[in-house]
Scaffold this motif. Structure first.
Motif, PDB file in Angstrom:
ATOM      1  N   LEU A 108      -5.902   0.714  16.220  1.00 24.56           N
ATOM      2  CA  LEU A 108      -5.382  -0.567  15.368  1.00 24.56           C
ATOM      3  C   LEU A 108      -6.428  -0.693  14.280  1.00 24.56           C
ATOM      4  O   LEU A 108      -6.023  -1.053  13.155  1.00 24.56           O
ATOM      5  N   ALA A 109      -7.437  -0.787  14.617  1.00 23.24           N
ATOM      6  CA  ALA A 109      -8.830  -1.411  13.678  1.00 23.24           C
ATOM      7  C   ALA A 109      -8.933  -0.030  12.683  1.00 23.24           C
ATOM      8  O   ALA A 109      -9.000  -0.440  11.602  1.00 23.24           O
ATOM      9  N   CYS A 110      -8.754   1.040  13.023  1.00 20.42           N
ATOM     10  CA  CYS A 110      -9.013   2.244  12.153  1.00 20.42           C
ATOM     11  C   CYS A 110      -7.817   2.185  11.251  1.00 20.42           C
ATOM     12  O   CYS A 110      -7.886   2.430   9.853  1.00 20.42           O
ATOM     13  N   ILE A 111      -6.582   2.098  11.871  1.00 20.04           N
ATOM     14  CA  ILE A 111      -5.371   2.142  10.867  1.00 20.04           C
ATOM     15  C   ILE A 111      -5.306   0.868   9.781  1.00 20.04           C
ATOM     16  O   ILE A 111      -5.149   1.092   8.464  1.00 20.04           O
ATOM     17  N   LEU A 112      -5.970  -0.301  10.148  1.00 23.87           N
ATOM     18  CA  LEU A 112      -5.910  -1.453   9.165  1.00 23.87           C
ATOM     19  C   LEU A 112      -6.952  -1.345   8.147  1.00 23.87           C
ATOM     20  O   LEU A 112      -6.765  -1.251   6.922  1.00 23.87           O
ATOM     21  N   VAL A 113      -8.244  -0.737   8.511  1.00 26.07           N
ATOM     22  CA  VAL A 113      -9.442  -0.371   7.738  1.00 26.07           C
ATOM     23  C   VAL A 113      -9.083   0.811   6.793  1.00 26.07           C
ATOM     24  O   VAL A 113      -9.246   0.747   5.569  1.00 26.07           O
ATOM     25  N   GLY A 114      -8.349   1.942   7.363  1.00 26.79           N
ATOM     26  CA  GLY A 114      -8.111   3.038   6.574  1.00 26.79           C
ATOM     27  C   GLY A 114      -7.110   2.764   5.450  1.00 26.79           C
ATOM     28  O   GLY A 114      -7.200   3.316   4.386  1.00 26.79           O
ATOM     29  N   ASN A 115      -5.978   2.027   5.792  1.00 24.71           N
ATOM     30  CA  ASN A 115      -4.957   1.795   4.827  1.00 24.71           C
ATOM     31  C   ASN A 115      -5.464   0.986   3.826  1.00 24.71           C
ATOM     32  O   ASN A 115      -5.047   1.124   2.620  1.00 24.71           O
ATOM     33  N   VAL A 116      -6.246  -0.050   3.926  1.00 27.10           N
ATOM     34  CA  VAL A 116      -6.668  -0.819   3.026  1.00 27.10           C
ATOM     35  C   VAL A 116      -7.615   0.013   1.989  1.00 27.10           C
ATOM     36  O   VAL A 116      -7.223  -0.176   0.824  1.00 27.10           O
ATOM     37  N   SER A 166     -15.402   9.892  16.597  1.00 28.12           N
ATOM     38  CA  SER A 166     -13.814   9.806  16.562  1.00 28.12           C
ATOM     39  C   SER A 166     -13.457   8.718  15.570  1.00 28.12           C
ATOM     40  O   SER A 166     -12.274   8.877  14.930  1.00 28.12           O
ATOM     41  N   LEU A 167     -14.002   7.521  15.450  1.00 24.12           N
ATOM     42  CA  LEU A 167     -13.487   6.568  14.679  1.00 24.12           C
ATOM     43  C   LEU A 167     -13.445   6.916  13.325  1.00 24.12           C
ATOM     44  O   LEU A 167     -12.649   6.816  12.556  1.00 24.12           O
ATOM     45  N   LEU A 168     -14.690   7.514  12.822  1.00 29.53           N
ATOM     46  CA  LEU A 168     -14.998   7.957  11.406  1.00 29.53           C
ATOM     47  C   LEU A 168     -13.692   8.864  11.044  1.00 29.53           C
ATOM     48  O   LEU A 168     -13.330   9.013   9.841  1.00 29.53           O
ATOM     49  N   SER A 169     -13.495   9.933  12.208  1.00 26.95           N
ATOM     50  CA  SER A 169     -12.574  10.934  11.730  1.00 26.95           C
ATOM     51  C   SER A 169     -11.232  10.383  11.605  1.00 26.95           C
ATOM     52  O   SER A 169     -10.477  10.984  10.788  1.00 26.95           O
ATOM     53  N   PHE A 170     -10.902   9.619  12.157  1.00 22.88           N
ATOM     54  CA  PHE A 170      -9.587   9.017  12.292  1.00 22.88           C
ATOM     55  C   PHE A 170      -9.336   8.264  11.141  1.00 22.88           C
ATOM     56  O   PHE A 170      -8.298   8.360  10.348  1.00 22.88           O
ATOM     57  N   VAL A 171     -10.117   7.301  10.804  1.00 22.59           N
ATOM     58  CA  VAL A 171     -10.376   6.598   9.412  1.00 22.59           C
ATOM     59  C   VAL A 171     -10.008   7.627   8.172  1.00 22.59           C
ATOM     60  O   VAL A 171      -9.001   7.530   7.431  1.00 22.59           O
ATOM     61  N   THR A 172     -10.531   8.616   8.359  1.00 26.80           N
ATOM     62  CA  THR A 172     -10.753   9.731   7.270  1.00 26.80           C
ATOM     63  C   THR A 172      -9.463  10.373   6.934  1.00 26.80           C
ATOM     64  O   THR A 172      -8.896  10.462   6.175  1.00 26.80           O
ATOM     65  N   LEU A 173      -8.746  10.707   8.275  1.00 24.15           N
ATOM     66  CA  LEU A 173      -7.450  11.204   8.185  1.00 24.15           C
ATOM     67  C   LEU A 173      -6.417   9.915   7.914  1.00 24.15           C
ATOM     68  O   LEU A 173      -5.746  10.394   7.131  1.00 24.15           O
ATOM     69  N   ILE A 174      -6.547   8.953   8.022  1.00 22.63           N
ATOM     70  CA  ILE A 174      -5.586   7.873   7.333  1.00 22.63           C
ATOM     71  C   ILE A 174      -5.875   7.883   6.043  1.00 22.63           C
ATOM     72  O   ILE A 174      -4.846   7.568   5.432  1.00 22.63           O
ATOM     73  N   VAL A 175      -6.980   7.730   5.596  1.00 25.08           N
ATOM     74  CA  VAL A 175      -7.123   7.600   4.016  1.00 25.08           C
ATOM     75  C   VAL A 175      -6.653   8.883   3.495  1.00 25.08           C
ATOM     76  O   VAL A 175      -6.005   8.724   2.259  1.00 25.08           O
ATOM     77  N   ALA A 176      -6.718   9.978   3.973  1.00 20.76           N
ATOM     78  CA  ALA A 176      -6.315  11.355   3.452  1.00 20.76           C
ATOM     79  C   ALA A 176      -4.660  11.283   3.425  1.00 20.76           C
ATOM     80  O   ALA A 176      -4.311  12.126   2.710  1.00 20.76           O
ATOM     81  N   ASN A 177      -4.016  10.435   3.639  1.00 19.94           N
ATOM     82  CA  ASN A 177      -2.610  10.358   3.617  1.00 19.94           C
ATOM     83  C   ASN A 177      -2.203   9.897   2.310  1.00 19.94           C
ATOM     84  O   ASN A 177      -1.075  10.277   1.766  1.00 19.94           O
ATOM     85  N   TYR A 178      -2.938   9.358   1.419  1.00 19.04           N
ATOM     86  CA  TYR A 178      -2.650   8.636   0.168  1.00 19.04           C
ATOM     87  C   TYR A 178      -3.233   9.200  -1.166  1.00 19.04           C
ATOM     88  O   TYR A 178      -2.506   8.951  -2.137  1.00 19.04           O
TER      89      TYR A 178
END
Length: 433
Positions: free
Chosen positions: A35-43, A176-188
Motif C-alpha cells: 500500500l505504501a509503495c502504491i501511494l508513493v509511486g502513483n503520486v 524490494s520496495l524500491l523495485s516495486f515503486v519503480t514498477l508502479i512509476v513505470a506504468n505512466y
C-alpha cells in the motif's frame, strides 16, 4: 469533466491490476508495504502528467509542440520516436491481458482475442478527437462496475490475508520496495508525452488548477484502487485452489475468471466486458501517438501511421503472448529509465527557465527555438545513469547489486536534473535561445 473521464478510462484497465499482483508474486511484499509503495509511486508518476495536461488548454498546443521549447524541432523527433516505440510495447502488453480475459471467460483463442481487441482500439482511435472523448466518457463506467463486482465477491474471503506479514527478508526489503515503486512509476511515463493532447481544444479560460486536479484524480483513483485489488487478490490466491488453477492457465484474466466463477454466466459476461474494455485504454494513446508522428512527417495523414502502428503491435503481441510477466517487468522499467529524464527536462524548462511563458509564434521556427542539445544530452545522461541502477533478469547494474533492488529511476532523476540545469544555462548563454 472530460479531463477526469478520459484519464480514468485510460487507467481503469488491467495494467494496474497486474502491477499490484506483482507486489507479492515478484517482490514478496505484505499488504501495508505494498500500500505504501502504491501511494508513493502513483503520486510521483501522475503529478507530472497532470501538470502537462494543463498545457493543452493554457497554450492551445499539443504535447510535442510544447516539447519543442526544450528539445528544439529536430530534437523533438527523439521523444516522438520514443513514444511510438513505447506505445507499441504498451499495446502488446494490453492486448495480451485483454486476450487472457476473453480466453478465460469465453474460451476464445488468444490469437482471435488479440486481433479483435486491436481492431476495436484502432477503430476508436482513427475516429478523431471528438469521438475518442465521447467514448471515453462512458467506457470507464462499465469497467469500474466490473471491478467493483470483483471486489465485492472476493474481499470477504481474503480479508484475513491483509494482516499476513511479507515473506521478504530484512536484507532485501529495501531493494524490494524500491523495485516495486519503480514498477508502479513505470506504468505512466508514456502519458507524459501525450498529456496536453487531450485538453488542446478546451477553452483557455479553463482554470489550470481544476484541469490538472481532475486529470490527477482521473489517473490516481483507478490506479491505486486496481493496484490494491491486484495486491489482495494475489495474497489470497494460496487459499483458493480454483483461483490458482485459473491463474496458471490464463494469467490475470484467469485470476479474475476464478474470482467471478461463482456468478456463472453473469461472471463470464463481466470478464468479456473487461477484456473488450482494454481497447478504451489503448485508443486515446494510439490517437495521440499518431498525431505526434504526423507532426514530424505531415506528408501522410495520422490515420495512416495509426494503421501501420496497429498492425505492428498486433503481430508482435501474437508472437509474445506466452511471455507476459517477464516482458511486462522488463519493458515497464526500461520505459521509466527513458521518460523520467524527459519529464525532468520539461519541468525544469517550465518552472525555472521559462517560468510558464512560451512565445507561441515561434513554435515552428528552428532559428528561435532552442537547439535542443542540452535536453538531448540530459536525457542521454539520465538514461545512461539508470543502467547503473537497473535490475533485470538479463542485466544488473552495480548500484542495484549494492542495494538489492532497482534504483535506475532515482539515478535517472538525479543525473538528468543536475545535467539539464547546468547544460541549459550554457546553451542559453551561447545561443540566446
Amino acid at each position: 469533466m472530460d479531463n477526469f473521464t478520459i484519464w480514468f478510462s485510460i487507467n481503469a484497465t488491467l495494467g494496474p491490476l497486474a502491477i499490484g499482483a506483482m507486489a507479492g508474486e515478484l517482490f514478496n511484499l505484505g499488504f501495508w508495504e505494498g500500500l505504501a509503495c502504491i501511494l508513493v509511486g502513483n503520486v510521483i508518476s501522475i503529478l507530472p502528467g497532470a501538470l502537462f495536461t494543463t498545457f493543452g488548454c493554457r497554450y492551445g498546443t499539443s504535447q510535442m509542440t510544447i516539447t519543442r521549447y526544450s528539445y528544439g524541432i529536430v530534437g523533438t523527433a527523439i521523444p516522438v520516436m520514443m513514444t511510438l516505440f513505447t506505445h507499441v510495447g504498451y499495446s502488446i502488453l494490453t492486448l495480451i491481458l485483454g486476450a487472457q480475459m476473453l480466453s478465460a471467460s469465453a474460451n476464445v483463442p488468444s490469437t482471435a482475442g488479440i486481433v479483435f481487441v486491436a481492431f476495436l482500439a484502432w477503430a476508436i482511435s482513427v475516429s478523431g478527437y471528438t469521438i475518442v472523448h465521447q467514448i471515453e466518457r462512458y467506457v470507464w463506467i462499465i469497467v469500474l462496475c466490473v471491478f467493483f463486482v470483483v471486489a465485492i465477491v472476493s474481499l470477504p474471503s481474503i480479508i484475513d490475508d491483509i494482516a499476513l506479514p511479507s515473506s521478504s527478508s530484512t536484507t532485501n526489503k529495501l531493494g524490494s520496495l524500491l523495485s516495486f515503486v519503480t514498477l508502479i512509476v513505470a506504468n505512466y511515463p508514456i502519458l507524459y508525452t501525450c498529456a496536453a493532447d487531450y485538453s488542446v481544444h478546451q477553452p483557455t479560460t479553463f482554470d489550470p488548477l481544476l484541469v490538472g486536479g481532475l486529470s490527477f484524480l482521473g489517473s490516481f483513483l483507478p490506479s491505486v484502487s486496481l493496484e490494491l485489488l491486484g495486491l489482495v487478490l494475489m495474497m489470497g490466491i494460496q487459499r483458493h485452489p480454483a483461483w490458482q488453477d485459473s491463474y496458471q492457465l490464463y494469467g490475470i484474466g484467469g485470476l479474475l475468471g476464478g474470482v467471478l466463477a461463482p456468478l456463472g454466466v453473469i461472471g463470464k459476461m463481466l470478464i468479456v466486458l473487461l477484456g473488450l474494455g482494454v481497447a478504451g485504454s489503448m485508443a486515446p494513446i494510439e490517437y495521440s501517438v499518431s498525431l505526434g508522428v504526423a507532426s514530424l512527417y505531415p506528408q501522410l495523414p495520422a490515420a495512416f501511421y495509426n494503421s501501420v502502428m496497429a498492425i505492428s503491435y498486433t503481430l508482435m503481441a501474437l508472437a509474445a503472448a506466452d511471455r507476459l510477466i517477464p516482458l511486462f517487468q522488463a519493458f515497464a522499467c526500461i520505459l521509466v529509465y527513458i521518460f523520467a529524464p524527459y519529464a525532468v527536462v520539461l519541468l525544469l524548462e517550465h518552472f525555472f527557465f521559462r517560468r510558464g511563458a512560451y512565445p507561441l509564434t515561434i513554435w515552428n521556427d528552428r532559428t528561435k527555438l532552442p537547439p535542443g542539445v542540452a535536453a538531448l544530452a540530459a536525457t542521454s545522461i539520465g538514461a545512461a545513469a539508470a543502467v547503473l541502477g537497473m535490475k533485470q533478469s538479463w542485466f544488473e547494474g552495480p548500484a542495484s547489486k549494492v542495494l538489492g533492488g532497482d534504483v535506475g529511476l532515482w539515478l535517472a532523476l538525479a543525473t538528468s536534473t543536475g545535467s539539464y540545469a547546468v547544460l541549459r544555462i550554457v546553451e542559453r548563454n551561447r545561443t540566446g535561445r
